[in-house]
Design a protein around this motif. Structure first.
Motif, short mmCIF file in Angstrom:
data_model
loop_
_atom_site.label_atom_id
_atom_site.label_comp_id
_atom_site.label_asym_id
_atom_site.label_seq_id
_atom_site.Cartn_x
_atom_site.Cartn_y
_atom_site.Cartn_z
N PRO A 60 7.83 4.07 -10.41
CA PRO A 60 7.04 3.10 -11.18
C PRO A 60 7.44 1.65 -10.93
O PRO A 60 6.66 0.74 -11.23
CB PRO A 60 7.32 3.50 -12.63
CG PRO A 60 8.57 4.30 -12.59
CD PRO A 60 8.56 5.00 -11.28
N PHE A 61 8.62 1.42 -10.34
CA PHE A 61 9.04 0.05 -10.06
C PHE A 61 8.47 -0.49 -8.74
O PHE A 61 8.55 -1.68 -8.46
CB PHE A 61 10.57 -0.06 -10.03
CG PHE A 61 11.24 0.95 -9.14
CD1 PHE A 61 11.34 0.75 -7.77
CD2 PHE A 61 11.79 2.10 -9.68
CE1 PHE A 61 11.95 1.67 -6.94
CE2 PHE A 61 12.43 3.04 -8.87
CZ PHE A 61 12.51 2.83 -7.49
N VAL A 62 7.89 0.39 -7.92
CA VAL A 62 7.26 -0.09 -6.67
C VAL A 62 5.96 -0.79 -7.00
O VAL A 62 5.06 -0.20 -7.61
CB VAL A 62 7.01 1.08 -5.69
CG1 VAL A 62 6.14 0.62 -4.52
CG2 VAL A 62 8.32 1.64 -5.17
N ARG A 63 5.86 -2.03 -6.60
CA ARG A 63 4.66 -2.80 -6.91
C ARG A 63 3.77 -3.00 -5.68
O ARG A 63 2.54 -2.93 -5.77
CB ARG A 63 5.06 -4.17 -7.48
CG ARG A 63 3.85 -5.04 -7.79
CD ARG A 63 4.14 -6.11 -8.79
NE ARG A 63 2.91 -6.63 -9.37
CZ ARG A 63 2.82 -7.23 -10.53
NH1 ARG A 63 3.90 -7.39 -11.27
NH2 ARG A 63 1.67 -7.67 -10.97
N TYR A 64 4.39 -3.26 -4.53
CA TYR A 64 3.60 -3.59 -3.35
C TYR A 64 3.70 -2.49 -2.30
O TYR A 64 4.79 -2.00 -1.99
CB TYR A 64 4.05 -4.93 -2.75
CG TYR A 64 3.86 -6.08 -3.71
CD1 TYR A 64 2.60 -6.63 -3.92
CD2 TYR A 64 4.94 -6.59 -4.42
CE1 TYR A 64 2.42 -7.67 -4.82
CE2 TYR A 64 4.77 -7.63 -5.32
CZ TYR A 64 3.50 -8.16 -5.52
OH TYR A 64 3.33 -9.20 -6.42
N VAL A 65 2.54 -2.13 -1.74
CA VAL A 65 2.46 -1.09 -0.73
C VAL A 65 1.68 -1.64 0.46
O VAL A 65 0.57 -2.16 0.30
CB VAL A 65 1.76 0.17 -1.29
CG1 VAL A 65 1.47 1.16 -0.17
CG2 VAL A 65 2.62 0.82 -2.37
N ILE A 66 2.29 -1.56 1.63
CA ILE A 66 1.66 -2.01 2.87
C ILE A 66 1.19 -0.76 3.61
O ILE A 66 2.00 0.12 3.93
CB ILE A 66 2.65 -2.79 3.74
CG1 ILE A 66 3.13 -4.05 3.02
CG2 ILE A 66 2.03 -3.15 5.09
CD1 ILE A 66 4.30 -4.76 3.69
N SER A 67 -0.09 -0.65 3.88
CA SER A 67 -0.62 0.53 4.57
C SER A 67 -1.34 0.12 5.85
O SER A 67 -1.56 -1.06 6.12
CB SER A 67 -1.57 1.30 3.64
OG SER A 67 -2.64 0.49 3.21
N SER A 68 -1.69 1.13 6.65
CA SER A 68 -2.40 0.91 7.92
C SER A 68 -1.71 -0.13 8.80
O SER A 68 -2.36 -1.02 9.36
CB SER A 68 -3.86 0.53 7.66
OG SER A 68 -4.55 1.61 7.07
N ASN A 69 -0.39 -0.05 8.87
CA ASN A 69 0.41 -0.95 9.72
C ASN A 69 0.19 -2.42 9.40
O ASN A 69 0.24 -3.28 10.29
CB ASN A 69 0.10 -0.72 11.21
CG ASN A 69 0.76 0.52 11.75
OD1 ASN A 69 1.78 0.97 11.24
ND2 ASN A 69 0.17 1.10 12.79
N GLY A 70 -0.04 -2.73 8.14
CA GLY A 70 -0.20 -4.13 7.76
C GLY A 70 -1.63 -4.58 7.58
O GLY A 70 -1.89 -5.74 7.28
#
Length: 277
Positions: A60-70
């Motif tokens: 739950p502390f993860v806020r930012y997710v980078i997907s598809s190699n950016g």
């Protein structure tokens, strides 16, 4: 809420995940300790976000997710896309035509799903990871009028044919970025898009100095973020080019919870030493 001054970014496959595609208890505990010690914990993958959710929802502390190699950055706590760089539709069409002609498999990744062009079906090898009842958008519209495409994953298992395919796409569609997360496929994004660019954008948006950014990866699509970060750490299973680019190469592999070892050895221990000093 106090703004965090440090950031740690983790690739998934071959890095944070073990060979069973799971996050070990040791790795999970180390991520929680990073959060408690003031780090912005970020996940960065070549996967579409829908195939990352089973992992980040456990933190739950993860806020930012980078997907598809950016290609896309989402604030998952606010359920808001904060950065988005899809491939231009005309470039997608050119690459699809090349794949159709050469017989290469071509997956399209959109912000909330993926499809295989030759079958218009969700990749059956990956659906077991989607344990929550999310809606999957199948990209049957090849003109992409409804859903943008952040990444194309082009598979050709013959090494010589893959090399020729990469050269042809680079020559015919020079406006795209090409990297690899597998030696049997090409990862294709909009020009200039890569994990390093995304990490840089996010760090600057959060006011975090690049010297306070730590990055963990294992394959060629991680190179740019490892080069950008002030501290770059890889497990023993990382490919040779990535090992050479890293500041620290761990003796432990991803299947031996190498990430937990790296966090405790090079991030938390260093922070403890700074506090004591």
């Amino acid at each position: 809420m106090e703004r965090k001054k440090k950031m740690a970014v983790f690739d998934l496959d071959g890095t944070l995940l073990n060979n069973d595609r799971a996050i070990s208890g040791k790795n999970a505990a180390a991520l929680a300790d990073l959060n408690e010690n003031g780090y912005e914990v970020v996940l960065a993958s070549g996967r579409p976000e829908i195939l990352m959710r089973v992992y980040y929802l456990g933190f739950p502390f993860v806020r930012y997710v980078i997907s598809s190699n950016g290609g896309i950055i989402r604030d998952v706590q606010a359920d808001k896309i904060v950065y988005h760089r899809p491939i231009r539709p005309e470039a997608v069409q050119k690459i699809i035509a090349i794949c159709d002609r050469t017989g290469a498999e071509c997956d399209l990744y959109s912000y909330d799903g993926m499809s295989r062009i030759c079958t218009d079906e969700i990749d059956s090898e990956l659906t077991d990871e989607i344990v929550f009842n999310f809606k999957n958008h199948i990209l049957k519209d090849r003109k992409l009028s409804e859903f943008p495409c952040e990444k194309m994953f082009v598979t050709q298992r013959d090494a010589l044919k893959l090399k020729a395919l990469r050269e042809e796409i680079a020559a015919m569609v020079p406006e795209v970025e090409i990297t690899q997360s597998s030696f049997q496929a090409l990862d294709i994004m909009d020009g200039g898009v890569n994990k390093g660019m995304a990490v840089k954008w996010l760090a600057e948006a959060l006011g975090i100095d690049r010297r306070a950014v730590a990055a963990f990866g294992d394959h060629l699509n991680d190179l740019e973020m490892l080069e950008y970060a002030g501290i770059s750490i890889v497990c023993s299973n990382a490919v040779e080019t990535v090992r050479q680019a890293a500041v620290y190469v761990l003796p432990e592999s991803n299947h031996q919870s190498g990430i937990a070892a790296g966090i405790r050895r090079y991030l938390l221990a260093q922070q403890s030493a700074e506090v004591q000093a």
